[in-house]
Every structure is written in structure tokens, then in C-alpha cells.
Design a protein around this motif. Structure first.
Motif, mmCIF file in Angstrom:
data_model
loop_
_atom_site.group_PDB
_atom_site.id
_atom_site.type_symbol
_atom_site.label_atom_id
_atom_site.label_comp_id
_atom_site.label_asym_id
_atom_site.label_seq_id
_atom_site.Cartn_x
_atom_site.Cartn_y
_atom_site.Cartn_z
ATOM 1 N N ALA A 82 39.361 37.917 40.999
ATOM 2 C CA ALA A 82 38.175 37.402 40.154
ATOM 3 C C ALA A 82 37.335 36.576 40.981
ATOM 4 N N ILE A 83 37.915 35.549 41.671
ATOM 5 C CA ILE A 83 36.730 34.679 42.491
ATOM 6 C C ILE A 83 35.887 35.425 43.342
ATOM 7 N N GLU A 84 36.336 36.489 43.937
ATOM 8 C CA GLU A 84 35.346 37.541 44.966
ATOM 9 C C GLU A 84 34.319 38.340 43.903
ATOM 10 N N TYR A 85 34.873 38.510 42.790
ATOM 11 C CA TYR A 85 33.758 39.341 41.676
ATOM 12 C C TYR A 85 32.757 38.190 41.394
ATOM 13 N N ALA A 86 33.301 37.021 40.827
ATOM 14 C CA ALA A 86 32.100 36.311 40.688
ATOM 15 C C ALA A 86 31.382 35.766 41.963
ATOM 16 N N GLN A 87 31.769 35.758 42.868
ATOM 17 C CA GLN A 87 30.881 35.211 44.199
ATOM 18 C C GLN A 87 29.965 36.393 44.351
ATOM 19 N N GLN A 88 30.382 37.662 44.192
ATOM 20 C CA GLN A 88 29.468 38.690 44.678
ATOM 21 C C GLN A 88 28.337 38.800 43.558
ATOM 22 N N ALA A 89 28.871 38.742 42.318
ATOM 23 C CA ALA A 89 27.785 38.654 40.966
ATOM 24 C C ALA A 89 26.746 37.650 41.305
ATOM 25 N N ALA A 90 27.331 36.503 41.755
ATOM 26 C CA ALA A 90 26.115 35.301 41.962
ATOM 27 C C ALA A 90 25.140 35.484 42.774
ATOM 28 N N GLU A 91 25.726 36.403 44.185
ATOM 29 C CA GLU A 91 24.878 36.554 45.217
ATOM 30 C C GLU A 91 24.046 37.716 44.957
ATOM 31 N N ARG A 93 25.189 40.856 44.823
ATOM 32 C CA ARG A 93 25.840 42.043 45.482
ATOM 33 C C ARG A 93 26.059 42.948 44.730
ATOM 34 N N ILE A 94 26.609 42.711 43.573
ATOM 35 C CA ILE A 94 26.810 43.761 42.325
ATOM 36 C C ILE A 94 26.311 42.833 41.107
ATOM 37 N N ASN A 95 26.267 44.026 40.178
ATOM 38 C CA ASN A 95 25.624 43.633 38.948
ATOM 39 C C ASN A 95 26.914 43.841 37.837
ATOM 40 N N SER A 96 27.067 42.492 37.032
ATOM 41 C CA SER A 96 28.047 42.557 36.268
ATOM 42 C C SER A 96 27.999 43.239 35.050
ATOM 43 N N GLN A 97 26.846 43.782 34.856
ATOM 44 C CA GLN A 97 26.314 44.701 33.859
ATOM 45 C C GLN A 97 26.229 46.117 33.973
ATOM 46 N N ASN A 276 33.831 21.454 41.255
ATOM 47 C CA ASN A 276 33.023 20.855 42.131
ATOM 48 C C ASN A 276 32.942 21.813 43.393
ATOM 49 N N TYR A 277 33.596 22.831 43.854
ATOM 50 C CA TYR A 277 33.685 23.670 44.713
ATOM 51 C C TYR A 277 32.888 24.599 44.870
ATOM 52 N N PHE A 278 33.020 25.677 43.983
ATOM 53 C CA PHE A 278 32.070 26.622 43.718
ATOM 54 C C PHE A 278 30.736 26.147 42.949
ATOM 55 N N THR A 279 29.703 26.988 43.348
ATOM 56 C CA THR A 279 28.590 26.724 42.784
ATOM 57 C C THR A 279 28.254 27.037 41.130
ATOM 58 N N GLU A 280 27.366 26.521 40.516
ATOM 59 C CA GLU A 280 27.236 26.776 39.240
ATOM 60 C C GLU A 280 27.012 28.237 39.161
ATOM 61 N N ASP A 281 26.249 28.869 39.897
ATOM 62 C CA ASP A 281 25.829 30.278 39.747
ATOM 63 C C ASP A 281 27.316 31.155 39.855
ATOM 64 N N VAL A 282 28.213 30.614 40.627
ATOM 65 C CA VAL A 282 29.539 31.509 40.577
ATOM 66 C C VAL A 282 30.317 31.098 39.287
ATOM 67 N N HIS A 283 30.288 29.788 38.987
ATOM 68 C CA HIS A 283 30.890 29.673 37.781
ATOM 69 C C HIS A 283 30.314 30.250 36.703
ATOM 70 N N LYS A 284 29.151 30.515 36.575
ATOM 71 C CA LYS A 284 28.549 31.446 35.506
ATOM 72 C C LYS A 284 29.232 32.599 35.301
ATOM 73 N N TYR A 285 29.679 33.345 36.362
ATOM 74 C CA TYR A 285 30.529 34.728 36.035
ATOM 75 C C TYR A 285 32.065 34.299 36.120
ATOM 76 N N LEU A 286 32.172 33.344 36.979
ATOM 77 C CA LEU A 286 33.907 33.102 37.048
ATOM 78 C C LEU A 286 34.676 32.640 35.701
ATOM 79 N N ASP A 287 33.821 31.680 35.107
ATOM 80 C CA ASP A 287 34.638 30.945 33.812
ATOM 81 C C ASP A 287 34.584 32.049 32.690
ATOM 82 N N PRO A 288 33.901 32.874 32.531
ATOM 83 C CA PRO A 288 33.991 33.943 31.221
ATOM 84 C C PRO A 288 35.247 34.720 31.545
ATOM 85 N N VAL A 289 35.412 35.040 32.778
ATOM 86 C CA VAL A 289 36.730 35.842 33.187
ATOM 87 C C VAL A 289 38.170 35.068 33.224
#
Length: 375
Positions: A82-91, A93-97, A276-289
Motif C-alpha cells: 500500500a505504501i509503494e502504491y501511494a508513493q507511485q501514485a503521488a509521483e 508513475r501510476i494513475n489511481s483511476q 510527518n514522514y510521508f509527504t501530503e501527496d503520498v498521504h492523499k493516496y495512502l490514507d484512503p486505503v
């Protein structure tokens, strides 16, 4: 003669009555919420190193039992995916939709090997009208991996994200005792592969599996995974694999699942909880999961955020959970247990939620737990 008949009949009735009472008490005990059971189980088994617990409360090390002992994670390992999914979505590299074909997910699905998780996820998607052109958004695949614990979704994401990238998360988070991830569904087929390769009996195959080096085991799992991508298994082939997975082979599979320590997972949970470790962009995808618990209005009444992932086999139960309540209290709990018998597994599963809730809401229980487990 009649007297003997009545005596025998009376004894039979008494025996049946006693058995009935014992069974009723057993069922009552099995189904009763009892957070104290979890506490006493840990206390009783803490010296055999088959159980590990780490709890941090408001950044204080509240309890640590065998926290450096690696144990099988079962599905709790999906947090790493899940963490790698969120990081790649934030960057980007993948499209969550992006739409994912349900047929592609079916490649990695072996019926009756995930406790009905994948089927339950699909059923919910249909009820919520989230299936479009026989596909679902990638975000829903990730949600199903965590909320329903679909193994098929996990293996699909391993392929999409790349195992090499996923395993870099272990280095990124400095998880020194965490074993590398490998395709866990594909590994179910290793016994059949070994048996067919060498024309072994079941007993010989079990022996070969138990002595197999983990490097070879992971290599075989990856090879099977790649073979499925080129040529998916037929229904008949999946049926044959399922038939070969008796409890002996399931135990070998369970023992060889990816292992880590509760110390590792407490460190992950703190990063997720403190935001405070992952960026807001990462949490944007990680938290809903990870924080699907917050969809429950009752949880919204007293929690700011909360996430968890559990895992189980017939012999294993694991949990990694984090919360922050509206009073500012932050809690991280990591619990791993292995070599459980059926009753222990059932009772721990039944009582784990009430154990967590009791710790989060009852100060007397928190202090009681700390005292009991420090003796």
C-alpha cells in the motif's frame, strides 16, 4: 432386567446432558467478547517466542514482548504494498483511476484460499455499482487489498508496481528485520511443482519443502508468478492445486510467509500515525486505503484518524493498527502470533477488536495490561 435397562438409559441421558452443557459453555466462551483473553494469552506464551507484542501510547513504549523476534506476517505485509502504491501514485508513475480488468485480477485468484476475501470484495463492488466495463479503478484494487485482504489484488499490485520497487520500501523505512516480499499466491503452487518435477510422494515433498532454502523458495514463487502472466491457470488446474493443499502443506506455506518483527511494524505505524514522514501527496493516496475504518460514522465521533491491517492463516494471527483520537492520544499496536491451534486462533480473532477498543478507551485496562506484562 428392567432395572438395568433404566439404569443404562439414565446414565446415557446424564452423559448426553453433561456433554451438552460442556459444549454450550465452550460455545459461549468461544463467542463471548473478552479482551482479557488476549492479555492472558500473551502473558502465558511470552516466553515461547511464538507471540510478539509492541504497543506505543502517546510516544511512550507501553509494552514490548519479543518485539525483535521475526514472525510470519500473513496479510499484514500488505501495508508495504500500500505504501509503494501511494508513493507511485503521488509521483505520477501510476494513475489511481486507471481501469483494471477483473479478468487480469482473476489470473492470481485461487478459489477458497483467501477465506472468501476476493469474492466478498467483488460482491461489494457490484452492490456499490463500481464495476465499469468489467473493470474497476486501480484505487479500488488497493482498497480491496487492505479492507478485504484480497490476495489476488495483492499479487496484481506486486506485478504492476514491481517487486524490486516494493522491496526498496523496506530499505527506505530502515526495516532491518523485514524479509523481502515475494508472490504469496504463486507460492501455494510450489509443493505441486516440486512433487511433479521429482516424482515425489507427499511425504518426500514435505521433507523437500521443509529443507528448501528461502532464496530458492522465493525464486520459485516468482517463476510461477511469471508463468501465470504468460499462461493463466485453467479452472481445472486451480482445482488440482486446491486439492493438494492439505493442512501439512498449508503449515509449510504459513511458516514461510514473509516475516518481520513488531518493532519493525511499530516504526511503520508511527510514521503513518504522526503524518510527518510521508509527504501530503503520498498521504492523499495512502490514507484512503489504510484508513477505511474512518468511513464508519461511529469512529468519526471520537477518532481523528485510524488505520489497521490484520492477517491470518490457520496457524497465524497478526495485527498492525494505529489511531489518534480527538483528545490527541496516539496509539500504535503491533501483535504477531504463530503456531496457534484452532481454538487459540478462533478466540484471538474473536477478541482482538475488543482488546484494541479496551486499550484505547479504558485507562484502567491500559495500566492493568502494562502491569501484567511487565511481571
Amino acid at each position: 432386567m428392567k432395572t438395568i435397562f433404566w439404569i443404562i438409559g439414565g446414565l446415557f441421558v446424564c452423559i448426553v446432558l453433561v456433554i451438552g452443557i460442556v459444549f454450550w459453555k465452550f460455545q459461549k466462551d468461544l463467542n463471548e467478547d473478552n479482551p482479557e483473553y488476549v492479555l492472558q494469552f500473551i502473558k502465558k506464551n511470552k516466553d515461547n517466542e511464538h507471540v510478539s507484542l509492541a504497543i506505543h501510547y502517546n510516544q511512550q513504549k507501553w509494552v514490548e514482548i519479543n518485539s525483535k523476534k521475526p514472525l510470519p506476517l500473513a496479510s499484514t505485509v500488505k501495508i508495504i504494498v500500500a505504501i509503494e502504491y501511494a508513493q507511485q501514485a503521488a509521483e505520477g508513475r501510476i494513475n489511481s483511476q486507471q481501469l483494471v480488468s477483473l479478468e487480469d485480477l482473476q489470473t492470481f485468484y485461487i478459489p477458497k484460499t483467501d477465506g472468501g476475501a476476493h469474492v466478498a470484495w467483488l460482491k461489494q463492488l457490484k452492490q456499490d455499482n463500481k464495476i465499469e466495463n468489467d473493470g474497476v479503478p486501480l484505487s479500488e484494487v488497493a482498497n480491496g487489498m487492505i479492507a478485504y485482504s484480497s490476495n489476488a489484488n495483492t499479487e496484481f499490485l506486486m506485478e504492476l508496481l514491481g517487486l524490486e520497487n516494493i522491496n526498496k520500501v523496506l530499505e527506505q523505512l530502515n526495516l532491518v528485520d523485514h524479509e523481502p516480499l515475494y508472490p504469496i499466491v504463486s507460492s501455494l503452487c510450489i509443493p505441486t511443482q516440486v512433487m511433479n518435477e521429482k516424482s515425489l510422494t507427499k511425504k518426500e515433498t514435505l521433507t523437500a519443502m521443509k529443507v528448501m532454502d528461502m532464496t530458492e523458495y522465493r525464486k520459485r514463487a516468482l517463476s510461477i508468478h511469471e508463468t501465470w502472466l504468460k499462461k493463466p491457470l485453467s479452472k481445472e488446474e486451480k482445482k488440482q492445486i486446491l486439492q493438494s493443499l492439505d493442512m501439512d502443506f498449508q503449515k509449510v506455506w504459513s511458516d514461510r510467509l514473509i516475516s518481520a518483527t513488531t518493532a519493525d511494524y511499530i516504526s511503520i505505524l508511527e510514521k503513518l500515525n504522526h503524518k510527518n514522514y510521508f509527504t501530503e501527496d503520498v498521504h492523499k493516496y495512502l490514507d484512503p486505503v489504510m484508513e477505511q475504518l474512518m468511513q464508519n460514522p461511529k469512529n468519526q465521533e471520537w477518532l481523528l484518524h485510524a488505520g489497521q491491517k490484520g492477517g491470518s492463516t490457520a496457524f497465524v494471527l497478526t495485527l498492525a493498527a494505529y489511531t489518534k483520537d480527538k483528545e490527541g492520544n496516539q496509539t500504535e499496536i503491533a501483535f504477531f502470533a504463530n503456531n496457534l491451534n484452532r481454538i487459540e486462533q478462533t478466540k484471538l480473532s474473536k477478541n482482538m477488536n475488543s482488546f484494541q477498543l479496551k486499550f484505547l478507551t479504558d485507562e484502567k485496562f491500559r495500566l492493568h495490561l502494562q502491569k501484567e506484562l511487565s511481571q
